[in-house]
Motif scaffolding. Structure first.
Motif, short mmCIF file in Angstrom:
data_model
loop_
_atom_site.label_atom_id
_atom_site.label_comp_id
_atom_site.label_asym_id
_atom_site.label_seq_id
_atom_site.Cartn_x
_atom_site.Cartn_y
_atom_site.Cartn_z
N GLY A 15 0.83 -1.27 0.11
CA GLY A 15 -0.01 -0.10 0.13
C GLY A 15 1.04 1.51 0.03
O GLY A 15 0.59 2.26 -0.64
N MET A 16 1.87 1.34 0.82
CA MET A 16 2.65 2.47 0.88
C MET A 16 3.54 2.70 -0.46
O MET A 16 3.91 3.64 -0.79
N ALA A 17 3.84 1.35 -1.01
CA ALA A 17 4.33 1.82 -2.49
C ALA A 17 3.57 2.18 -3.71
O ALA A 17 3.92 2.62 -4.50
N ALA A 18 2.21 1.65 -3.35
CA ALA A 18 1.40 1.97 -4.32
C ALA A 18 0.89 3.49 -4.54
O ALA A 18 0.62 3.98 -5.55
N ALA A 19 0.98 4.36 -3.26
CA ALA A 19 0.77 5.59 -3.39
C ALA A 19 1.53 6.35 -4.23
O ALA A 19 1.15 7.29 -5.31
N PRO A 20 2.84 6.40 -3.91
CA PRO A 20 3.87 7.16 -4.91
C PRO A 20 3.67 6.65 -6.30
O PRO A 20 3.95 7.46 -7.12
N THR A 21 3.49 5.44 -6.42
CA THR A 21 3.34 4.87 -7.91
C THR A 21 2.31 5.41 -8.52
O THR A 21 2.23 5.88 -9.64
N LEU A 22 0.99 5.85 -7.73
CA LEU A 22 0.06 6.32 -8.60
C LEU A 22 0.16 7.86 -8.80
O LEU A 22 -0.34 8.24 -9.78
N ILE A 23 0.93 8.57 -7.89
CA ILE A 23 1.27 9.88 -8.38
C ILE A 23 2.12 9.96 -9.36
O ILE A 23 1.98 10.81 -10.45
N ALA A 24 3.36 9.13 -9.35
CA ALA A 24 4.13 9.15 -10.44
C ALA A 24 3.40 8.76 -11.79
O ALA A 24 3.98 9.33 -12.96
N GLY A 25 2.51 7.85 -11.75
CA GLY A 25 1.80 7.50 -12.98
C GLY A 25 0.80 8.55 -13.57
O GLY A 25 0.98 8.66 -14.81
N ILE A 26 0.52 9.31 -12.62
CA ILE A 26 -0.34 10.12 -13.29
C ILE A 26 0.61 11.42 -13.98
O ILE A 26 0.23 11.97 -14.84
N TYR A 27 1.71 11.70 -13.32
CA TYR A 27 2.54 12.60 -13.93
C TYR A 27 3.29 11.96 -15.23
O TYR A 27 3.95 12.95 -15.93
N GLY A 28 3.29 10.98 -15.26
CA GLY A 28 3.84 10.24 -16.49
C GLY A 28 3.03 10.28 -17.73
O GLY A 28 3.35 9.64 -18.81
N MET A 29 1.50 10.48 -17.55
CA MET A 29 0.79 10.76 -18.78
C MET A 29 1.14 11.93 -19.67
O MET A 29 1.43 13.04 -19.17
N LEU B 11 5.01 12.45 2.04
CA LEU B 11 4.19 12.77 2.94
C LEU B 11 3.24 11.61 2.83
O LEU B 11 2.60 11.30 3.83
N VAL B 12 2.70 11.23 1.86
CA VAL B 12 1.68 10.15 1.96
C VAL B 12 2.27 8.93 2.31
O VAL B 12 1.46 8.16 3.21
N VAL B 13 3.73 8.62 1.92
CA VAL B 13 4.02 7.24 2.34
C VAL B 13 4.36 7.38 3.98
O VAL B 13 3.91 6.55 4.68
N LEU B 14 4.74 8.55 4.59
CA LEU B 14 4.85 8.76 5.97
C LEU B 14 3.40 8.54 6.60
O LEU B 14 3.34 8.17 7.98
N LEU B 15 2.50 9.27 6.04
CA LEU B 15 1.13 9.44 6.75
C LEU B 15 0.57 7.79 6.88
O LEU B 15 0.17 7.20 7.89
N MET B 16 0.94 7.03 5.53
CA MET B 16 0.41 5.46 5.73
C MET B 16 1.30 4.86 6.84
O MET B 16 0.65 3.96 7.36
N PHE B 17 2.63 5.04 6.69
CA PHE B 17 3.36 4.39 7.59
C PHE B 17 2.93 4.37 9.33
O PHE B 17 2.71 3.61 9.82
N TRP B 18 2.64 5.90 9.41
CA TRP B 18 2.00 6.14 10.89
C TRP B 18 0.77 5.42 11.08
O TRP B 18 0.57 4.82 12.10
N TRP B 19 -0.10 5.40 10.19
CA TRP B 19 -1.47 4.57 10.38
C TRP B 19 -1.43 3.05 10.27
O TRP B 19 -2.02 2.74 11.50
N PHE B 20 -0.56 2.62 9.82
CA PHE B 20 -0.04 1.13 9.77
C PHE B 20 0.42 0.86 11.02
O PHE B 20 0.06 -0.43 11.77
N ARG B 21 1.15 1.46 11.28
CA ARG B 21 2.11 1.23 12.65
C ARG B 21 1.20 1.34 14.04
O ARG B 21 1.15 0.57 14.95
N ARG B 22 0.26 2.62 13.80
CA ARG B 22 -0.63 2.73 14.87
C ARG B 22 -1.77 1.41 14.96
O ARG B 22 -2.21 1.10 16.32
#
Length: 353
Positions: A301-315, A338-349
């Motif tokens: 999930g943490m890897a998917a968020a930046p991949t999604l953003i990079a995919g959008i900018y790659g269009m 920021l998205v990865v850190l937010l997801m990491f905090w939520w999964f760790r919690r």
């Protein structure tokens, strides 16, 4: 069609007689006892009874090791043994039992030998079983062993003339008692091994060897098959053969019966504990797998968020406002972080990581 025999001088040759192994090859010893004391030397099995009959209270102890059918038949002729006993004495892997044949009593007790699992190469060698058969007559006892050791008994009995003075049944009791004492040695070793398995299963973050639990459960099952029938057989045999087993010998056999029942309870307890360990191990492995899957899902999930953003900018579209922005690239990277850190905090919690 039967095979043709070779012909000699125009006549069919007679088949060569089957080679038989002498009885002496299967004899451990043949002793004669008189007034509780063993007479010096050994005797031939065919003439030992004559020596015992010279004394009114003498008897013979003939010990055999894995005799074949021909050897046992010769012994049966010398001691007037029932033919059904001959068949049982040759065949091994029988259930413990006490059977009466006319005035002869036939007792079967299984032997149990325990070896440390670190000293054997085959799992089936941890607990090995054998068999000791005892035929009690009026003036003799014949012991037959299959993968069982009885050699030390003769020397021990030499130190107990008051016991052997009770007759052939006393030697049968001594054999049964020693074999049941070996049960206690095996159960003590098994108890330590089962305790160790419990520590492995219930110690946090320790690797579980389920194959080892299955191995011990199989070995304990084999021991149960060897020891469980002995208690009922002895109980019935003691009650139904008072004319062969004297009052004092019956009390001795009741002690063997008590020890055998204690061992049966211990073995049944080991079996139940191992079944519980199997259930606990499976549950622990399942929980560990679930935890691993949650961790993997969190990482994906943490890897998917930046991949999604990079995919959008790659269009490749002409009108993308971020393409004209001077800080578009670092802002996009910062957003990914920021998205990865937010997801990491939520999964760790939520204990996913």
């Amino acid at each position: 069609m039967p095979p043709l025999l070779p012909r000699m001088n125009g006549k069919a040759a007679k088949p060569s007689p089957r080679m038989t192994v002498p009885v002496e090859r299967s004899i451990d010893h043949c002793y004669v006892y008189h007034e509780g004391k063993r007479l010096p030397g050994e005797y031939h099995f065919s003439s030992a009874l004559e020596k015992a009959h010279e004394a009114s209270d003498g008897f013979v102890w003939l010990s055999l090791k894995e005799p074949d059918n021909a050897q046992m038949e010769r012994v049966a002729d010398a001691f007037s043994i029932h033919k059904l006993i001959v068949e049982d004495a040759v065949l091994a892997h029988q259930r413990p039992k006490v059977e009466r044949y006319d005035d002869q009593l036939f007792i079967v007790v299984r032997s149990v030998n325990y070896a440390d699992d670190e000293e054997v190469t085959d799992a089936r060698q941890i607990i090995s079983t054998g068999e000791a058969q005892m035929l009690i007559g009026r003036d003799f006892i014949i012991s037959v062993r299959h993968n069982a050791w009885l050699n030390r008994l003769a020397q021990e009995l030499d130190q107990e003339p008051e016991l052997t003075a009770l007759g052939p049944a006393a030697i049968a009791w001594k054999i049964a008692n020693d074999l049941v004492e070996d049960y206690s040695v095996a159960t003590a070793a098994l108890s330590a091994d089962v305790d160790e398995l419990e520590n492995e299963v219930f110690t946090p973050e320790r690797k579980i060897n389920i194959d080892k639990i299955y191995m011990y459960k199989r070995e304990i099952l084999e021991m149960k098959h060897a020891t469980a029938p002995l208690g009922p057989a002895l109980r019935t045999g003691i009650a139904a053969n008072k004319d062969v087993l004297g009052k004092q010998i019956r009390s001795y056999f009741r002690d063997v019966l008590d020890n055998a029942m204690i061992v049966n309870d211990q073995v049944a307890g080991f079996d139940e504990r191992l079944s519980s360990l199997l259930d606990a191990s499976v549950a622990k492995v399942t929980m560990q797998q679930n935890s691993d899957m949650r961790t993997i899902s969190a990482v994906v999930g943490m890897a998917a968020a930046p991949t999604l953003i990079a995919g959008i900018y790659g269009m490749n579209f002409t009108h993308m406002p971020e393409l004209d922005s001077r800080y578009g690239y670092p802002v996009a990277l910062l957003l990914m972080l920021l998205v990865v850190l937010l997801m990491f905090w939520w999964f760790r919690r939520n204990n996913w990581l």
